[in-house]
Design a protein around this motif. Sequence first.
Motif, PDB file in Angstrom:
ATOM      1  N   SER A  82       0.815  -1.213   0.000  1.00 27.10           N
ATOM      2  CA  SER A  82       0.000   0.000   0.000  1.00 27.10           C
ATOM      3  C   SER A  82       0.850   1.266   0.000  1.00 27.10           C
ATOM      4  O   SER A  82       0.357   2.343  -0.307  1.00 27.10           O
ATOM      5  N   GLU A  83       2.125   1.120   0.369  1.00 30.77           N
ATOM      6  CA  GLU A  83       3.040   2.258   0.344  1.00 30.77           C
ATOM      7  C   GLU A  83       4.469   1.759   0.196  1.00 30.77           C
ATOM      8  O   GLU A  83       4.764   0.587   0.406  1.00 30.77           O
ATOM      9  N   SER A 142       7.847   7.468   3.926  1.00 29.41           N
ATOM     10  CA  SER A 142       6.812   6.691   3.256  1.00 29.41           C
ATOM     11  C   SER A 142       6.142   7.513   2.159  1.00 29.41           C
ATOM     12  O   SER A 142       6.004   8.736   2.250  1.00 29.41           O
ATOM     13  N   SER A 167       2.769   6.884  -0.655  1.00 25.98           N
ATOM     14  CA  SER A 167       1.679   5.967  -1.000  1.00 25.98           C
ATOM     15  C   SER A 167       1.913   5.342  -2.371  1.00 25.98           C
ATOM     16  O   SER A 167       2.658   5.865  -3.207  1.00 25.98           O
TER      17      SER A 167
END
Length: 318
Positions: A22-23, A102, A104
């Motif tokens: 997801s990231e 991080s 996305s």
Amino acid sequence: MTSQLKIHWMASPSNDSTAPVSEFLLICFPSYQSWQRWLSLSLSLLFILAMGASATLLITIQLEASLHEPMYYLLSLPSLLGMVLCLTAIPKVLAIFFDLRSISFSACFLQMFIMNNFLAMESCTLMVMAYDRYVAICHPLRYPSIITNHFVAKVSVFVVIRNALTVPIPILPALLYCGKNVIANCICANLVQLSCDNFTLNRIYQSVAGWTLLGSDFILIFISYIFILRAVLKFKAEGAAVKALSMCGSHAILILFFSTVLLVVVLTHVARKSIPVDTLILLNVLHHFISLALNPIVYGVQTKEIKQGIQKLLRRGM
């Protein structure tokens, strides 16, 4: 703290090798984590310099009535594209230095798509500018009727559409990404290697499409300069050849700057085993600044009208 974070990053991909990603985690300069806060200061200053220099050029062309001509509109395009590239990559790079690592899944692919798209647009713009110089030197009497504002508008639309339709990045999100989510870079790059799908065809398509775009642009630029040199060698008036070649000075230097991008790409993919990864990452980041900061300086030195326009703008500000 740094060592603990490094262990966590290296361990995180193996927690669940089948879970969808997801990231991603971006790790700038893996071997020099303790330097990053200091490096952020230097890169912040370069970012401000590069953006300020290009903004000054664009504002000068916008405000100075004498520069409202097709040639200067074409000269402004590389700076505009460079600003978009810089804004796409560098703010995130600076954020990484403060542990905001991080990014996305969708943001990473958007960054990668914009960077590849606008890089190809830069290449296409340099090709169009080579045609502009060809017409100016080889067909000077026809130049006002060929290189018009309407021509610049059509060329701009062509550059956008060509690269939107041919840049290969949209295929990448269709791959399945699971497990590995650590990118040892400051920007989203080489994502296909993190896929748990078979990415051989995607890699071939990216290479062929990317190098075909860049290669065709450089071939056309080369052909344009062959015709320009042939025309210049036929000039008999004293000083005509020097004047004609000086008209190509800014464009030739822009091509030289852009070639450093290709050099970085080659080094990243071919020489990664013989060159430290941190050096390649630094080159990858710095090339966003170099051309963006130096383009306006080159214009100021090579083009008298732009130099005068910048001086007028600075006097207004004072």
